[in-house]
Scaffold this motif. Structure first.
Motif, PDB file in Angstrom:
ATOM      1  N   TRP A 201       0.881  -1.176   0.000  1.00 37.67           N
ATOM      2  CA  TRP A 201       0.000   0.000   0.000  1.00 37.67           C
ATOM      3  C   TRP A 201       0.913   1.220   0.000  1.00 37.67           C
ATOM      4  CZ3 TRP A 201      -5.356   1.257   0.601  1.00 37.67           C
ATOM      5  CH2 TRP A 201      -5.627   2.555   1.028  1.00 37.67           C
ATOM      6  N   LYS A 202       0.912   1.953  -1.098  1.00 40.74           N
ATOM      7  CA  LYS A 202       1.763   3.131  -1.237  1.00 40.74           C
ATOM      8  C   LYS A 202       0.854   4.355  -1.294  1.00 40.74           C
ATOM      9  CE  LYS A 202       5.719   4.746  -3.994  1.00 40.74           C
ATOM     10  NZ  LYS A 202       6.564   4.438  -5.164  1.00 40.74           N
ATOM     11  N   PRO A 203       0.828   5.144  -0.244  1.00 33.57           N
ATOM     12  CA  PRO A 203      -0.141   6.247  -0.160  1.00 33.57           C
ATOM     13  C   PRO A 203      -0.051   7.254  -1.293  1.00 33.57           C
ATOM     14  CG  PRO A 203       0.852   5.835   1.984  1.00 33.57           C
ATOM     15  CD  PRO A 203       1.636   5.040   0.984  1.00 33.57           C
ATOM     16  N   GLU A 204       1.168   7.500  -1.792  1.00 34.22           N
ATOM     17  CA  GLU A 204       1.326   8.486  -2.857  1.00 34.22           C
ATOM     18  C   GLU A 204       2.281   7.951  -3.920  1.00 34.22           C
ATOM     19  OE1 GLU A 204       2.491  12.270  -1.358  1.00 34.22           O
ATOM     20  OE2 GLU A 204       0.725  12.504  -0.085  1.00 34.22           O
ATOM     21  N   ALA A 205       1.762   7.748  -5.111  1.00 37.50           N
ATOM     22  CA  ALA A 205       2.598   7.298  -6.221  1.00 37.50           C
ATOM     23  C   ALA A 205       3.556   8.411  -6.620  1.00 37.50           C
ATOM     24  CB  ALA A 205       1.726   6.910  -7.407  1.00 37.50           C
ATOM     25  N   ASP A 206       4.734   8.027  -7.075  1.00 42.32           N
ATOM     26  CA  ASP A 206       5.705   9.033  -7.513  1.00 42.32           C
ATOM     27  C   ASP A 206       6.021   8.887  -8.992  1.00 42.32           C
ATOM     28  OD1 ASP A 206       7.140   6.688  -7.429  1.00 42.32           O
ATOM     29  OD2 ASP A 206       8.376   7.284  -5.718  1.00 42.32           O
ATOM     30  N   GLY A 207       5.134   8.185  -9.717  1.00 42.20           N
ATOM     31  CA  GLY A 207       5.318   8.021 -11.149  1.00 42.20           C
ATOM     32  C   GLY A 207       4.458   9.010 -11.925  1.00 42.20           C
ATOM     33  N   GLY A 208       4.389   8.813 -13.230  1.00 41.02           N
ATOM     34  CA  GLY A 208       3.673   9.758 -14.067  1.00 41.02           C
ATOM     35  C   GLY A 208       2.200   9.478 -14.246  1.00 41.02           C
ATOM     36  N   TYR A 209       1.729   8.296 -13.810  1.00 41.51           N
ATOM     37  CA  TYR A 209       0.342   7.925 -14.074  1.00 41.51           C
ATOM     38  C   TYR A 209      -0.629   8.610 -13.107  1.00 41.51           C
ATOM     39  CZ  TYR A 209       2.179   4.311 -17.149  1.00 41.51           C
ATOM     40  OH  TYR A 209       2.833   3.647 -18.155  1.00 41.51           O
ATOM     41  N   ASN A 210      -0.408   8.470 -11.827  1.00 41.81           N
ATOM     42  CA  ASN A 210      -1.289   9.084 -10.828  1.00 41.81           C
ATOM     43  C   ASN A 210      -0.438   9.657  -9.696  1.00 41.81           C
ATOM     44  OD1 ASN A 210      -0.549   6.549  -9.786  1.00 41.81           O
ATOM     45  ND2 ASN A 210      -2.418   6.391  -8.562  1.00 41.81           N
ATOM     46  N   ASN A 211       0.480  10.508 -10.063  1.00 40.36           N
ATOM     47  CA  ASN A 211       1.439  11.069  -9.116  1.00 40.36           C
ATOM     48  C   ASN A 211       0.730  11.691  -7.914  1.00 40.36           C
ATOM     49  OD1 ASN A 211       4.129  11.678  -8.353  1.00 40.36           O
ATOM     50  ND2 ASN A 211       3.800  13.807  -8.967  1.00 40.36           N
ATOM     51  N   GLY A 212       1.162  11.274  -6.712  1.00 42.48           N
ATOM     52  CA  GLY A 212       0.579  11.797  -5.477  1.00 42.48           C
ATOM     53  C   GLY A 212      -0.678  11.094  -5.030  1.00 42.48           C
ATOM     54  N   LEU A 213      -1.128  10.110  -5.802  1.00 40.56           N
ATOM     55  CA  LEU A 213      -2.344   9.379  -5.456  1.00 40.56           C
ATOM     56  C   LEU A 213      -2.009   7.930  -5.100  1.00 40.56           C
ATOM     57  CD1 LEU A 213      -4.693  10.708  -8.302  1.00 40.56           C
ATOM     58  CD2 LEU A 213      -4.379  11.627  -5.984  1.00 40.56           C
ATOM     59  N   LEU A 214      -2.988   7.248  -4.501  1.00 39.07           N
ATOM     60  CA  LEU A 214      -2.772   5.895  -3.993  1.00 39.07           C
ATOM     61  C   LEU A 214      -2.414   4.914  -5.106  1.00 39.07           C
ATOM     62  CD1 LEU A 214      -3.049   3.663  -1.767  1.00 39.07           C
ATOM     63  CD2 LEU A 214      -5.462   3.491  -2.476  1.00 39.07           C
ATOM     64  N   VAL A 215      -1.455   4.032  -4.804  1.00 40.85           N
ATOM     65  CA  VAL A 215      -1.165   2.890  -5.661  1.00 40.85           C
ATOM     66  C   VAL A 215      -1.001   1.657  -4.773  1.00 40.85           C
ATOM     67  CG1 VAL A 215       1.323   3.375  -5.668  1.00 40.85           C
ATOM     68  CG2 VAL A 215       0.331   1.932  -7.457  1.00 40.85           C
ATOM     69  N   ILE A 216      -1.584   0.551  -5.213  1.00 41.21           N
ATOM     70  CA  ILE A 216      -1.455  -0.731  -4.519  1.00 41.21           C
ATOM     71  C   ILE A 216      -0.799  -1.710  -5.475  1.00 41.21           C
ATOM     72  CG2 ILE A 216      -2.682  -2.686  -3.494  1.00 41.21           C
ATOM     73  CD1 ILE A 216      -4.833  -0.759  -2.574  1.00 41.21           C
ATOM     74  N   LEU A 217       0.263  -2.348  -5.027  1.00 39.29           N
ATOM     75  CA  LEU A 217       0.939  -3.367  -5.823  1.00 39.29           C
ATOM     76  C   LEU A 217       0.749  -4.710  -5.134  1.00 39.29           C
ATOM     77  CD1 LEU A 217       3.110  -0.639  -5.873  1.00 39.29           C
ATOM     78  CD2 LEU A 217       3.740  -2.020  -7.861  1.00 39.29           C
ATOM     79  N   VAL A 218       0.333  -5.708  -5.918  1.00 38.26           N
ATOM     80  CA  VAL A 218       0.014  -7.008  -5.342  1.00 38.26           C
ATOM     81  C   VAL A 218       0.373  -8.088  -6.361  1.00 38.26           C
ATOM     82  CG1 VAL A 218      -2.380  -6.988  -6.167  1.00 38.26           C
ATOM     83  CG2 VAL A 218      -1.799  -8.255  -4.085  1.00 38.26           C
TER      84      VAL A 218
END
Length: 294
Positions: A201-218
């Motif tokens: 659970w990464k609270p803020e993405a640092d990539g170009g797709y949804n920068n600053g928004l939640l990303v979940i990797l599973v």
């Protein structure tokens, strides 16, 4: 999204109500004698019976039904049929819409059953129903030419497990049997699609797709990831994990605390099991990075 898709489908169908259906999704029968005049009528027995004319019948005669000339599936509990007098919208009696994750599979099951021809039984002569998406039609049961109930087979497939016991079309006459059939099917289904062993659970993405928004990797591939019931967008594999699920509206903090995360398998719609044995994972604080790998 499902309702919008269904609304568009029904709108297109409504334009065609004055003409007989045609196209590759229609099932056109050869018009051979199958008991329409009663002379070669066949008795069909199903597990739960058929409500027709306001009464529950089991067996039911093929001659009591209307022979379906063509038919196509609109959704997991709605079909459009033609019995020779034009198209009509039919809600399958006693069946509620399938869960969104199983919608496509339920539709495929129904379409395969329609492909061999069928008989339509109106639940009552005056019943009128409004389906999801706004279309107005009737309620009834459809049996294949071999006597298989579309509703019962959809339930047995494991994809259509929601029963509609309300309404004014005699649903109460058959719903208890359908619910019992649902429980039988559920007892045979696996509890989960497997265990999750890699989660972030990464609270803020640092990539170009949804920068600053939640990303979940599973790690399950092509998984359907939901946060408090809200589906995230799947961007495929990334950072060594097979599913990258992104929120396009909120950061992890934006979900608050005690957040429920669920992960479902594609196709079957079965949930994955987390290491604690639950079919969901609780994030205490959405602002905090949470990770496990076992």
């Amino acid at each position: 999204m499902l309702k919008k898709k269904l609304f568009r489908t029904l709108s297109v169908a409504a334009l065609a109500l004055c003409a007989c259906s045609s196209g590759e999704d229609d099932v056109v029968l050869d018009g051979s004698d199958n008991g329409d005049d009663g002379s070669n009528s066949v008795a069909f027995t199903t597990e739960c019976g058929v409500v027709t004319g306001g009464t529950l019948q089991n067996p039911v005669q093929s001659s009591d039904g209307e022979r379906v000339v063509s038919g196509r599936v609109v959704s997991s509990n709605v079909v459009i049929i033609n019995t020779g007098t034009g198209d009509q919208l039919v809600k399958l009696h006693g069946l509620a819409p399938a869960d969104e994750r199983r919608e496509d599979q339920a539709r495929t099951t129904l379409q395969s059953l329609l492909s061999g021809g069928s008989f339509f039984y109106r639940s009552t002569d005056t019943c009128s129903v409004t389906v999801d998406g706004g279309g107005v039609g009737t309620s009834g049961q459809i049996l294949t030419v071999s006597g298989r109930s579309l509703t019962e087979e959809a339930i047995r497939s494991g994809y259509a497990l929601n029963i509609d016991a309300g309404g004014s079309c005699g649903e109460e006459l058959v719903a208890p049997c359908y619910n019992a059939l649902v429980e039988e099917v559920k007892a045979t289904l696996p509890r989960s699609a497997g265990q999750i062993t890699d989660f972030l659970w990464k609270p803020e993405a640092d990539g170009g797709y949804n920068n600053g928004l939640l990303v979940i990797l599973v790690n399950p591939c092509d998984a359907d990831v939901r946060v408090n019931g809200e589906p995230l967008e799947n961007f495929g594999p990334g950072n060594g994990r097979c599913t990258t699920a992104r929120s396009l509206t909120r950061s992890g903090c934006g979900y608050g605390g005690n957040i429920r995360v669920e992960v479902f398998a594609p196709g079957s719609g079965l949930p994955y099991e987390f290491p604690d044995g639950n079919l969901y994972y609780t994030i205490p604080n959405g602002c905090d990075r949470t990770e496990f790998r076992i």
